[in-house]
Design a protein around this motif. Structure first.
Motif, PDB file in Angstrom:
ATOM      1  N   ALA A 133       0.783  -1.355   0.058  1.00 26.28           N
ATOM      2  CA  ALA A 133      -0.138   0.123  -0.056  1.00 26.28           C
ATOM      3  C   ALA A 133       1.071   1.252  -0.001  1.00 26.28           C
ATOM      4  O   ALA A 133       1.978   1.189   0.206  1.00 26.28           O
ATOM      5  CB  ALA A 133      -0.799  -0.134   1.274  1.00 26.28           C
ATOM      6  N   GLY A 134       0.342   2.349  -0.627  1.00 21.15           N
ATOM      7  CA  GLY A 134       1.050   3.509  -0.469  1.00 21.15           C
ATOM      8  C   GLY A 134       1.654   4.259  -1.681  1.00 21.15           C
ATOM      9  O   GLY A 134       1.644   5.235  -1.916  1.00 21.15           O
ATOM     10  N   GLY A 135       1.997   3.137  -2.525  1.00 18.79           N
ATOM     11  CA  GLY A 135       2.945   3.449  -3.610  1.00 18.79           C
ATOM     12  C   GLY A 135       2.150   3.836  -4.947  1.00 18.79           C
ATOM     13  O   GLY A 135       0.811   3.737  -5.101  1.00 18.79           O
ATOM     14  N   PRO A 136       2.863   4.620  -5.720  1.00 19.85           N
ATOM     15  CA  PRO A 136       2.185   5.026  -7.153  1.00 19.85           C
ATOM     16  C   PRO A 136       2.047   3.933  -8.173  1.00 19.85           C
ATOM     17  O   PRO A 136       2.734   2.855  -8.052  1.00 19.85           O
ATOM     18  CB  PRO A 136       3.128   6.249  -7.630  1.00 19.85           C
ATOM     19  CG  PRO A 136       4.230   5.909  -7.016  1.00 19.85           C
ATOM     20  CD  PRO A 136       3.964   5.216  -5.720  1.00 19.85           C
ATOM     21  N   ILE A 137       1.053   3.794  -9.075  1.00 22.73           N
ATOM     22  CA  ILE A 137       0.794   2.894  -9.810  1.00 22.73           C
ATOM     23  C   ILE A 137       0.464   3.385 -11.026  1.00 22.73           C
ATOM     24  O   ILE A 137      -0.606   4.432 -11.374  1.00 22.73           O
ATOM     25  CB  ILE A 137      -0.040   1.643  -9.204  1.00 22.73           C
ATOM     26  CG1 ILE A 137      -0.085   0.344 -10.125  1.00 22.73           C
ATOM     27  CG2 ILE A 137      -1.545   2.259  -8.814  1.00 22.73           C
ATOM     28  CD1 ILE A 137      -0.775  -0.891  -9.370  1.00 22.73           C
ATOM     29  N   SER A 138       0.690   2.787 -12.321  1.00 23.37           N
ATOM     30  CA  SER A 138      -0.153   2.955 -13.443  1.00 23.37           C
ATOM     31  C   SER A 138      -0.766   1.576 -14.174  1.00 23.37           C
ATOM     32  O   SER A 138      -0.328   0.635 -13.738  1.00 23.37           O
ATOM     33  CB  SER A 138       0.737   3.573 -14.670  1.00 23.37           C
ATOM     34  OG  SER A 138       1.702   2.460 -14.930  1.00 23.37           O
ATOM     35  N   LEU A 139      -1.904   1.981 -14.717  1.00 27.72           N
ATOM     36  CA  LEU A 139      -2.896   0.544 -15.235  1.00 27.72           C
ATOM     37  C   LEU A 139      -3.125   0.730 -16.876  1.00 27.72           C
ATOM     38  O   LEU A 139      -3.373   1.722 -17.204  1.00 27.72           O
ATOM     39  CB  LEU A 139      -4.024   0.569 -14.461  1.00 27.72           C
ATOM     40  CG  LEU A 139      -4.046   0.578 -12.834  1.00 27.72           C
ATOM     41  CD1 LEU A 139      -5.581   0.770 -12.180  1.00 27.72           C
ATOM     42  CD2 LEU A 139      -3.283  -0.591 -12.294  1.00 27.72           C
ATOM     43  N   GLN A 140      -3.419  -0.436 -17.262  1.00 25.23           N
ATOM     44  CA  GLN A 140      -3.844  -0.803 -18.613  1.00 25.23           C
ATOM     45  C   GLN A 140      -5.177  -1.715 -18.275  1.00 25.23           C
ATOM     46  O   GLN A 140      -4.580  -2.906 -18.157  1.00 25.23           O
ATOM     47  CB  GLN A 140      -3.049  -1.392 -19.373  1.00 25.23           C
ATOM     48  CG  GLN A 140      -1.534  -0.457 -19.918  1.00 25.23           C
ATOM     49  CD  GLN A 140      -2.064   0.618 -20.863  1.00 25.23           C
ATOM     50  OE1 GLN A 140      -2.671   0.574 -21.823  1.00 25.23           O
ATOM     51  NE2 GLN A 140      -1.783   1.762 -20.450  1.00 25.23           N
ATOM     52  N   ILE A 141      -6.372  -1.194 -18.493  1.00 19.03           N
ATOM     53  CA  ILE A 141      -7.353  -2.243 -18.118  1.00 19.03           C
ATOM     54  C   ILE A 141      -8.009  -2.613 -19.324  1.00 19.03           C
ATOM     55  O   ILE A 141      -8.412  -1.692 -20.283  1.00 19.03           O
ATOM     56  CB  ILE A 141      -8.484  -1.364 -17.120  1.00 19.03           C
ATOM     57  CG1 ILE A 141      -7.703  -0.979 -15.905  1.00 19.03           C
ATOM     58  CG2 ILE A 141      -9.558  -2.399 -16.820  1.00 19.03           C
ATOM     59  CD1 ILE A 141      -8.663  -0.123 -14.961  1.00 19.03           C
ATOM     60  N   THR A 142      -8.172  -3.926 -19.673  1.00 19.50           N
ATOM     61  CA  THR A 142      -8.671  -4.375 -20.834  1.00 19.50           C
ATOM     62  C   THR A 142      -9.883  -4.926 -20.634  1.00 19.50           C
ATOM     63  O   THR A 142     -10.498  -5.466 -19.834  1.00 19.50           O
ATOM     64  CB  THR A 142      -7.885  -5.657 -21.439  1.00 19.50           C
ATOM     65  OG1 THR A 142      -6.409  -5.092 -21.433  1.00 19.50           O
ATOM     66  CG2 THR A 142      -8.201  -6.159 -22.860  1.00 19.50           C
ATOM     67  N   VAL A 143     -10.903  -4.278 -21.423  1.00 18.58           N
ATOM     68  CA  VAL A 143     -12.222  -4.400 -21.340  1.00 18.58           C
ATOM     69  C   VAL A 143     -12.928  -4.945 -22.778  1.00 18.58           C
ATOM     70  O   VAL A 143     -12.412  -4.616 -23.703  1.00 18.58           O
ATOM     71  CB  VAL A 143     -13.415  -3.219 -21.054  1.00 18.58           C
ATOM     72  CG1 VAL A 143     -12.773  -2.584 -19.802  1.00 18.58           C
ATOM     73  CG2 VAL A 143     -13.097  -2.153 -22.062  1.00 18.58           C
ATOM     74  N   SER A 144     -13.684  -5.829 -22.619  1.00 17.68           N
ATOM     75  CA  SER A 144     -14.183  -6.634 -23.790  1.00 17.68           C
ATOM     76  C   SER A 144     -15.117  -5.663 -24.970  1.00 17.68           C
ATOM     77  O   SER A 144     -14.599  -6.313 -26.034  1.00 17.68           O
ATOM     78  CB  SER A 144     -15.081  -7.763 -23.439  1.00 17.68           C
ATOM     79  OG  SER A 144     -16.021  -7.426 -22.792  1.00 17.68           O
ATOM     80  N   SER A 145     -15.404  -4.694 -24.599  1.00 17.68           N
ATOM     81  CA  SER A 145     -16.455  -3.860 -25.759  1.00 17.68           C
ATOM     82  C   SER A 145     -15.356  -2.811 -26.094  1.00 17.68           C
ATOM     83  O   SER A 145     -15.955  -2.165 -26.987  1.00 17.68           O
ATOM     84  CB  SER A 145     -17.349  -3.294 -24.958  1.00 17.68           C
ATOM     85  OG  SER A 145     -16.787  -2.311 -23.874  1.00 17.68           O
TER      86      SER A 145
END
Length: 105
Positions: A44-56
């Motif tokens: 917990a506490g740290g920075p994060i970047s995300l790539q979320i794959t959605v089916s549509s």
């Protein structure tokens, strides 16, 4: 009280935290954050970047900057801090589809 409605959706997600890449799956998702299940421990506490794959959608939704708000051995929660406007619209569009599907099922 939560600011945003959370939807129980399982979407593949790639992330980078502390310069290290990882993968997992969301198990809930909202306009302001998500929870992720993964085989990696993420503190917990740290920075994060995300790539979320959605089916549509043909390309992942990018979250430029988030903050890990809580973590357990295999799960962690992310608050979205910086989301480009195009990604925000795509996330909203996806959540609208999910909300409609929940109402009709």
């Amino acid at each position: 009280m939560r600011r945003d409605v959370r939807y129980q959706v399982k979407c593949p997600v790639a992330f980078v935290v502390d310069g290290k890449p990882g993968e997992g799956a969301t198990f809930n998702l909202s306009r302001g954050g998500c929870a992720i299940e993964t085989d990696l421990y993420v503190g917990a506490g740290g920075p994060i970047s995300l790539q979320i794959t959605v089916s549509s959608q043909p390309t992942p939704i990018t979250i430029e900057l988030g903050k890990v708000r809580w973590s357990t051995r295999r799960e962690f929660g992310v608050e979205f801090m910086v989301v480009e406007s195009a990604s925000k619209r795509r996330l909203d569009d996806f959540l609208l589809v999910v909300a409609k599907d929940k109402l009709t099922s």
